[in-house]
Design a protein around this motif. Structure first.
Motif, PDB file in Angstrom:
ATOM      1  N   ARG A 747       0.818  -1.213   0.000  1.00 14.44           N
ATOM      2  CA  ARG A 747       0.000   0.000   0.000  1.00 14.44           C
ATOM      3  C   ARG A 747       0.851   1.263   0.000  1.00 14.44           C
ATOM      4  O   ARG A 747       2.071   1.216   0.140  1.00 14.44           O
ATOM      5  N   THR A 778      -2.406   9.530   5.511  1.00 15.75           N
ATOM      6  CA  THR A 778      -2.969   8.249   5.076  1.00 15.75           C
ATOM      7  C   THR A 778      -4.405   8.163   5.565  1.00 15.75           C
ATOM      8  O   THR A 778      -4.825   8.953   6.415  1.00 15.75           O
ATOM      9  N   PRO A 779      -5.176   7.221   5.064  1.00 17.89           N
ATOM     10  CA  PRO A 779      -6.585   7.136   5.484  1.00 17.89           C
ATOM     11  C   PRO A 779      -6.732   6.865   6.981  1.00 17.89           C
ATOM     12  O   PRO A 779      -5.771   6.577   7.684  1.00 17.89           O
ATOM     13  N   GLY A 789      -2.973   3.687   2.124  1.00 15.61           N
ATOM     14  CA  GLY A 789      -3.977   3.967   1.122  1.00 15.61           C
ATOM     15  C   GLY A 789      -3.857   3.063  -0.090  1.00 15.61           C
ATOM     16  O   GLY A 789      -2.815   2.488  -0.370  1.00 15.61           O
ATOM     17  N   THR A 790      -4.964   2.991  -0.833  1.00 12.08           N
ATOM     18  CA  THR A 790      -4.950   2.271  -2.108  1.00 12.08           C
ATOM     19  C   THR A 790      -4.895   3.250  -3.285  1.00 12.08           C
ATOM     20  O   THR A 790      -4.674   2.840  -4.420  1.00 12.08           O
ATOM     21  N   PHE A 792      -3.395   7.390  -4.119  1.00 13.36           N
ATOM     22  CA  PHE A 792      -2.788   8.627  -3.630  1.00 13.36           C
ATOM     23  C   PHE A 792      -2.504   9.555  -4.800  1.00 13.36           C
ATOM     24  O   PHE A 792      -2.344   9.118  -5.957  1.00 13.36           O
ATOM     25  N   ASN A 821      -2.878  13.678  -1.015  1.00 16.55           N
ATOM     26  CA  ASN A 821      -3.715  12.927  -0.076  1.00 16.55           C
ATOM     27  C   ASN A 821      -3.691  11.462  -0.472  1.00 16.55           C
ATOM     28  O   ASN A 821      -3.222  11.094  -1.553  1.00 16.55           O
ATOM     29  N   ALA A 822      -4.184  10.624   0.428  1.00 13.01           N
ATOM     30  CA  ALA A 822      -4.317   9.184   0.161  1.00 13.01           C
ATOM     31  C   ALA A 822      -5.699   8.746   0.615  1.00 13.01           C
ATOM     32  O   ALA A 822      -6.243   9.264   1.595  1.00 13.01           O
ATOM     33  N   TRP A 823      -6.266   7.771  -0.104  1.00 14.21           N
ATOM     34  CA  TRP A 823      -7.621   7.322   0.165  1.00 14.21           C
ATOM     35  C   TRP A 823      -7.664   5.803   0.267  1.00 14.21           C
ATOM     36  O   TRP A 823      -6.825   5.104  -0.314  1.00 14.21           O
ATOM     37  N   LEU A 824      -8.684   5.289   0.998  1.00 19.98           N
ATOM     38  CA  LEU A 824      -8.829   3.844   1.173  1.00 19.98           C
ATOM     39  C   LEU A 824      -9.384   3.160  -0.060  1.00 19.98           C
ATOM     40  O   LEU A 824      -9.123   1.980  -0.289  1.00 19.98           O
TER      41      LEU A 824
END
Length: 883
Positions: A747, A778-779, A789-790, A792, A821-824
């Protein structure tokens, strides 16, 4: 008879007057019995001998030789031989007094003595009135050494050097007095003196005002901007005309003259505010003269071909300020009318006109004409058109054939010449790197048609090797018009390519130390040759990297990689093989049943190649990666399953890239773009198991994913050496099976300086982002753990300016804005919801250590659950870890 004697007397008086200045004496006296010698009747003698007296530090034989007085030779006394001897010795600048005496006369033989008084020599010198650091700088410039003869020339030269030194720093009224002092103690070196250099800098003088007269076509502001180095000092006087402004605005407001209010405001700020930050206001004469030429060049660009400086003057305002008056005569504005091509046979006139890009009615711009004819760094030009096709002996001469009113007719006379082929290609200066390593990077080969673009490209390829000083790669073109060939010699200067990495990073509450060695010009072929170890075998362009990382007994990681950039030696196919091993534990003995550990083994084999399509800046890299994870009692730290079990990752990676930057350390133009895909086999799609009901140990036994990444960096030079760098990165980690979900391995972790370590830990990818702590962007936490995250994104805008481009220490400063930013998952992804930061930093490239960086950044947006994650943070980067 009396008149004849008077005439001869006047002649010898004239000779005496022509001898050295009155500050020293040069004379001839012949014995004590003057009746023997008659000045009215010089007598011829044979020179029986020459002696020297009065010297202590000079070789007497050398003095006799310099005088040209030869024993046995017949001379007249008095006469030219003696006078010339005195003159020649005086020209040496070593004596304060010279006299020649006849010590003995025997018949027709005369014996002479040269009596000298040596000028004093320098024993030591010192400074007064300045700081030690300034004295050290001046000491290097004046280059005085013990034993130098103290002459008026030496004194004047030293004064001039020091005066110029301070004038260049803005001290135009600096005074320099050099005092000669005898040694206080009696020594054998009585003729040695000390020099005291007394310096009074006085006040620094700046340019208080620059007055422009005669300008109509260009505003004063445009002329000021044309002067790159000569600037008037800033000022801040908001109260000087505030009262009249308020009264004027009040009256204009009542009469509804809002446009006048705006104009009054602009005039007020223009008259009372001028901030000077990036440029000083020192007066340096050479820079000022260059800036006068830049003013005329700016007029010429606007069509004013006859513009010139009528006169200019520098005057004193007060002890701290000078003023400059510049009087300009602009002349008339001109336009291009008809442009005719003469002598062209290879390309049509219409085609050449399209390439030239200048049309009838365009403003007359001689610089644009010359640029588009000979060399346009930002586009195509006529010269490139011919020279890239072998026409090395081509030239184009623009001639004004008619000037009528405001229009100019041009005739461009073309001499195409014959196509030239490359005869010899040689390398000079590669003392360590083998010839074949350099030659294989060149685009110019014997027998090919000459091409200027191939030479430019070859220079770029040599710079990107990083084995040579990029600033000093010089292709020397040697044309042979007689046989239509050209020899090309590439002159290079070796630079240190090997690097040592010593760094510390913060991760998981601990300081992690890293030691790394990179041998970037390695030679495996010479590995077993004892004499080649200096200290390692080098010269074949291979790369060997060793890396060791630890924070103590609880964590140990090492890796080794080897790259052969020309597999087989014929094509630029780069083979890379690497292995890594890491062990995380809680530090307990191996026999302890409560011992926790996480072991990772990784192996990669990759092959990269250069492509010729779409263009030859493209590269393709393919690799097979194997990662083996083994966990024992690790649930408290890594949440997958119960913290036990083995997990395996087998992936195929493909990377398509295009890199056209002009040089790697401080790129000024070009781009670096890569698109990559890493995939594993979709095991779950070929299995009959219900993954929604499997435990996590079985789910992730064979890790599966597809990972997409995009990196796009652009560089362009805003003005001289001021570079704008825009950078974008994106990553997406996807799944094949919704019941299985996205793997917890591999990740993205965003934030910090990218030096937190643990790069082998669970395959995670760490992306630096300034203004935030490591891995904080991170999320939200998942199962009480930072899951990563999955998806970014990261955006950067940097403004860079170099302080030094010396290859031994490239230094540049920068101001930047970061966002990311990073997202799930896809459902929460929003590329416009980002964390923002801004700051300043410095980069220092040292060949031994690579690129070192220090940034300070302020993160504007808070991180949920981590109150100290944003705000002001210092970040240290190593080898562009923040990229």
């Amino acid at each position: 008879m009396i008149r004849k004697r008077m005439a001869k007397g006047m002649f010898w008086l004239l000779i005496v007057l022509m001898l050295p200045p009155v500050t020293s004496v040069a004379q001839i006296s012949i014995g004590s019995d003057l009746s023997i010698i008659s000045y009215s009747k010089p007598k011829e003698y044979t020179l029986g001998g020459v002696t020297v007296s009065g010297v202590e530090y000079l070789d007497k034989n050398v003095i006799i030789m310099l005088s040209d007085l030869e024993v046995g030779k017949k001379i007249k006394v008095p006469g030219d031989a003696v006078t010339d001897a005195i003159r020649k010795l005086w020209e040496q600048g070593l004596f304060d007094n010279i006299s020649v005496t006849a010590t003995k006369i025997e018949g027709n033989t005369i014996f002479l003595n040269i009596n000298l008084k040596e000028r004093p020599r320098l024993s030591k010198f010192s400074f007064s009135g300045i700081r030690k650091t300034e004295a050290d700088d001046i000491r290097d410039k004046i280059n005085l050494t013990r034993g130098d003869v103290i002459t008026s020339h030496l004194i004047i030269r030293t004064k001039n050097i020091i005066t110029k030194f301070y004038a260049d720093k803005g001290y135009l009224n600096a005074k320099v007095v050099i005092i000669e002092k005898k040694n206080k103690k009696k020594t054998k070196l009585e003729n040695f003196r000390n020099l005291l250099i007394a310096i009074k800098k006085n006040n620094k003088v700046k340019i208080g005002k620059i007055n422009i007269y005669g300008n109509k076509a260009l505003s004063k502001e445009a002329i000021y901007n044309a002067m790159k180095e000569t600037k008037s000092r800033g000022y801040f006087s908001p109260l000087d005309s505030l009262g009249p402004l308020v009264i004027s605005i009040t009256g204009d407001a009542f009469t509804l003259r809002f446009k006048k209010i705006e104009n009054n405001f602009l005039k007020y700020f223009k008259d009372n505010f001028q901030i000077r930050i990036f440029k000083g206001s020192k007066y340096i004469e050479s820079d000022y003269k260059d800036d006068l030429n830049k003013i005329i060049a700016k007029y010429n660009k606007q069509g004013y071909r006859d513009a010139h400086i009528v006169k200019d003057s520098v005057y004193k305002i007060n002890n701290r300020n000078i003023g400059i008056n510049i009087y300009i005569e602009e002349g008339d504005k001109y336009y291009f009318r008809n442009i005719k091509w003469v002598g062209n046979t290879i390309y049509s006139s219409k085609f050449l006109s399209n390439v030239l890009g200048i049309h009838k009615g365009d403003v007359y711009n001689k610089e644009l004409l010359e640029t588009n004819l000979n060399y346009n760094p930002n586009g195509f030009d006529i010269s490139s058109l011919y020279m890239n096709n072998g026409y090395l002996f081509f030239n184009a001469t623009p001639v004004e054939v008619n000037v009528e009113n405001d229009s100019i007719d041009m005739e461009i006379r073309i001499h195409e010449g014959k196509q030239a082929r490359i005869n010899k290609v040689t390398i000079k200066g590669n003392t360590k790197t083998n010839d074949h390593v350099v030659i294989r990077e060149l685009r110019t080969r014997p027998g090919q048609l000459f091409s200027r673009s191939d030479i430019i490209r070859s220079t770029r390829e040599l710079a990107n090797l990083r084995y040579f000083n990029a600033q000093n790669i010089n292709p020397n073109i040697q044309p042979n018009p007689a046989n239509g060939t050209v020899d090309i010699n590439y002159s290079v200067e070796e630079a240190s390519a090997d690097q040592i990495q010593l760094s510390g990073g913060w991760g998981y509450g601990r300081v992690i130390g890293t030691i790394g060695l990179s041998f970037n010009n390695f030679s495996l072929h010479n590995f077993f040759k004892k004499e080649a170890w200096t200290p390692v075998p080098s010269g074949n362009g291979q790369k060997l990297s060793l890396n060791f990382q630890t924070y103590g007994a609880d964590y140990l990681s090492y890796s080794v990689s080897f790259t052969e950039p020309w597999l087989g030696g014929k094509k630029p196919n780069a083979l890379t093989v690497s292995y890594s091993h890491s062990v995380f534990s809680n530090g307990l003995p191996k026999a302890d049943t409560t011992r926790s550990r996480f072991i990772t083994n990784g192996f990669t084999i990759g092959l990269g190649k250069r492509l010729k399509w779409p263009d030859d800046f493209f590269t393709l890299y393919q690799a097979v990666n194997i990662q083996l994870y083994n966990l024992t009692n690790y649930a408290a730290i890594f949440y997958v399953g119960n913290g036990n079990g083995s997990y395996n990752s087998l992936s195929y990676e493909i990377v398509l890239g295009r890199n056209s930057v002009d040089q790697p350390m401080f790129p000024r133009k070009g781009s670096d773009i890569t698109l990559s895909l890493e995939i594993t086999p979709p095991y779950s799609l070929f299995s009959n198991q219900d993954y929604s009901k499997l435990n996590e140990n079985d789910k992730y036994k064979w890790i599966e994913y597809h990972k997409w990444k995009l990196k796009a960096y652009w560089y362009f030079e805003l003005m001289d050496k001021l570079v704008v760098a825009t950078r974008f990165r994106f990553g997406f980690l996807g799944e094949y099976n919704k019941d299985l979900g996205v793997t917890p391995f591999n990740r993205f972790y965003l934030g910090g300086d990218g030096l937190s370590g643990y790069n082998n830990y669970d395959g995670r990818e760490i992306i630096g982002m300034r203004g935030y702590t490591n891995e904080s962007v991170t999320p939200d936490y998942y199962k009480n753990s930072n899951v990563g995250g999955t998806i970014f994104t990261r955006y950067s805008l940097e403004l860079r300016y170099p302080l030094s481009l010396n290859p031994s220490s490239i230094i540049y400063v920068q101001a930047f804005f970061d966002a990311g930013n990073a997202w799930l998952g896809v459902e929460t992804f929003d590329p416009f919801t980002v964390k923002r930061a801004a700051g300043v930093g410095i980069r220092v490239y040292l060949p031994m250590f690579g690129m070192l960086g220090l940034d300070w950044a302020y993160g504007f947006d808070p991180i949920k659950g981590l109150p100290s994650a944003n705000g002001g943070h210092f970040h240290f980067s190593l080898n562009q870890s923040l990229d």
